[in-house]
Design a protein around this motif. Structure first.
Motif, short mmCIF file in Angstrom:
data_model
loop_
_atom_site.label_atom_id
_atom_site.label_comp_id
_atom_site.label_asym_id
_atom_site.label_seq_id
_atom_site.Cartn_x
_atom_site.Cartn_y
_atom_site.Cartn_z
N LEU A 45 120.20 150.89 9.75
CA LEU A 45 121.62 150.96 10.12
C LEU A 45 122.24 149.57 10.21
N ALA A 46 121.46 148.65 10.71
CA ALA A 46 121.94 147.27 10.76
C ALA A 46 122.26 146.78 9.34
N HIS A 47 121.37 147.10 8.42
CA HIS A 47 121.63 146.71 7.03
C HIS A 47 122.84 147.45 6.49
N HIS A 48 122.96 148.70 6.89
CA HIS A 48 124.11 149.48 6.42
C HIS A 48 125.43 148.81 6.82
N GLY A 51 124.77 144.47 5.72
CA GLY A 51 124.31 144.10 4.38
C GLY A 51 123.09 143.22 4.37
N SER A 52 123.07 142.18 5.18
CA SER A 52 121.91 141.29 5.19
C SER A 52 121.80 140.61 6.55
N LYS A 53 120.64 140.08 6.76
CA LYS A 53 120.36 139.38 8.02
C LYS A 53 121.30 138.18 8.17
N GLU A 54 121.43 137.42 7.09
CA GLU A 54 122.27 136.23 7.16
C GLU A 54 123.71 136.60 7.48
N SER A 55 124.18 137.64 6.86
CA SER A 55 125.57 138.02 7.10
C SER A 55 125.75 138.50 8.55
N LEU A 56 124.72 139.14 9.07
CA LEU A 56 124.79 139.55 10.49
C LEU A 56 124.89 138.32 11.38
N PHE A 57 124.07 137.35 11.09
CA PHE A 57 124.09 136.14 11.92
C PHE A 57 125.44 135.42 11.79
N LEU A 58 125.95 135.34 10.57
CA LEU A 58 127.24 134.68 10.39
C LEU A 58 128.34 135.41 11.17
N SER A 59 128.29 136.73 11.16
CA SER A 59 129.27 137.48 11.94
C SER A 59 129.14 137.17 13.43
N ALA A 60 127.90 137.05 13.87
CA ALA A 60 127.69 136.72 15.28
C ALA A 60 128.31 135.36 15.60
N MET A 61 128.12 134.39 14.71
CA MET A 61 128.69 133.07 14.96
C MET A 61 130.21 133.10 14.87
N ARG A 62 130.73 133.89 13.95
CA ARG A 62 132.18 134.01 13.87
C ARG A 62 132.72 134.52 15.22
N HIS A 63 131.98 135.44 15.80
CA HIS A 63 132.39 135.96 17.11
C HIS A 63 132.35 134.87 18.18
N VAL A 64 131.26 134.12 18.20
CA VAL A 64 131.16 133.03 19.18
C VAL A 64 132.33 132.06 19.01
N LEU A 65 132.61 131.73 17.76
CA LEU A 65 133.70 130.79 17.48
C LEU A 65 135.04 131.37 17.91
N THR A 66 135.21 132.66 17.73
CA THR A 66 136.46 133.29 18.13
C THR A 66 136.66 133.22 19.64
N VAL A 67 135.59 133.56 20.35
CA VAL A 67 135.66 133.50 21.82
C VAL A 67 136.01 132.08 22.27
N TYR A 68 135.33 131.13 21.66
CA TYR A 68 135.55 129.74 22.02
C TYR A 68 137.00 129.33 21.73
N GLY A 69 137.46 129.71 20.55
CA GLY A 69 138.83 129.37 20.17
C GLY A 69 139.84 129.94 21.14
#
Lengths: 192, 192
Positions: A45-48, A51-69
């Motif tokens: 389901l995570a892949h669903h 798509g990929s592990k890297e993209s999951l991690f990038l989304s997580a960082m985008r979230h961190v950056l959003t909160v910070y911003g």
DNA sequence: TTTTGTTGATTGACGAGTCAATAAACGATC
DNA sequence: GATCGTTTATTGACTCGTCAATCAACAAAA
């Protein structure tokens, strides 16, 4: 079993679990399975969703950056005058939401990734540019031509403080780190 | 083919190759095979000499730390008076031998590892303590009680500068980073 | 013939990503 | 308001590749 409209909830759980898991394991050698289990679903389901592990991690960082911003913007709106704006940016960097072990660990691994993965590097560049622009803009009217150097120094001190926070001997001490940087700013502005 | 007394040479090549490979790949996801090939031997031989991948990497970092330590000691012996000692430490941190992309990349990954591996953490602690002790000792006679805060700030700025060096938009600029820190020190000491 | 150096081949484990299958809700049609 | 196809959610099982670590065997010195 499937509930409709659950996608955003799943995505959010996965992102949260990603940060938490990286905090536990300390590196990007986390497995998608563990993250998914932590978020209460199968790895498929995570892949669903991502798509990929890297993209999951990038989304997580985008979230961190959003909160910070958001935190920075919030602090900036209640600031009076240029100097106070700089201090607001510093303060926002050490807020409980941002200055947490897992989040800092995620940052550290994000840096590692940014060395070689263009997507990560781009994302990091966006953040760095915004941070620098904010600092410069606030410093220009009060720094007597030294705004660039001072902005660089503050940015370096913030990043350094983050590093020391996860790796230093003492427990995380956000307020003290912020105070040290505040002291530096006072010094830098006093010296005309 | 086997030549006797070759062990130290092999070890040195492997350590050098480890740093280079980490510089290329950017993370600890380097394979022992690639490191070994780069050093001109089979992966089995790398295991023969170092036992494990982690131990190989730790040896590489021990080497980096040794070089750095030597550089600091060298700079300290030619320094006149306390303030100059502090500047010598700063200078040593941006020497061409230490301030190189691959070496900084190794540092970054060392930080990641130190989060969870006790051996790496211990090694890092030794380095951090020594650095702090050096700075404090040099600052005590001239910092009017603020030696601790200033030592922390300088350490943070150095680490921050390292981070920005591998990830910043501009190319590595050691001298400028060192100059920024020097400026901070001047400021911090002037304000008495 | 013992020690030191060296490797190719192999093992064993693990993990990302895919896939076929299942199931619930939705919505259109009669 | 029953029927049916479509979309969305969900997983277990599987594939495929990778890689650290081991080992048996071979080569040269001493």
């Amino acid at each position: 079993m499937p509930k409709i409209g659950i996608e955003p909830i799943r995505r959010a759980s996965l992102i949260k679990a990603t940060i938490a898991e990286i905090g536990d394991v300390g590196s990007l050698e986390v497995t998608v399975s563990r993250i998914a289990k932590r978020a209460g679903m199968s790895s498929a389901l995570a892949h669903h969703y991502f798509g990929s592990k890297e993209s999951l991690f990038l989304s997580a960082m985008r979230h961190v950056l959003t909160v910070y911003g958001a935190e920075v913007r919030g602090a900036l709106t209640t600031a009076n005058g240029p100097e106070d704006r700089v201090r607001a940016i510093i303060r926002a960097s050490f807020t409980p939401a941002n200055f947490r072990r897992e989040v800092i660990s995620a940052w550290l691994n994000f840096y590692v990734l940014a060395q070689t993965r263009p997507q990560a590097r781009r994302l990091l560049s966006v953040y760095q540019r915004r941070m620098h622009a904010n600092l410069r803009h606030a410093l220009r009217p009060i720094a007597g031509g030294r705004h660039d150097e001072i902005a660089r120094s503050i940015a370096a001190m913030i990043d350094g403080a983050y590093l020391h926070a996860v790796l230093g001997p003492d427990t995380l001490d956000g307020p003290r780190a912020a105070a040290d940087i505040d002291t530096y700013l006072t010094l830098a502005l006093k010296d005309r």
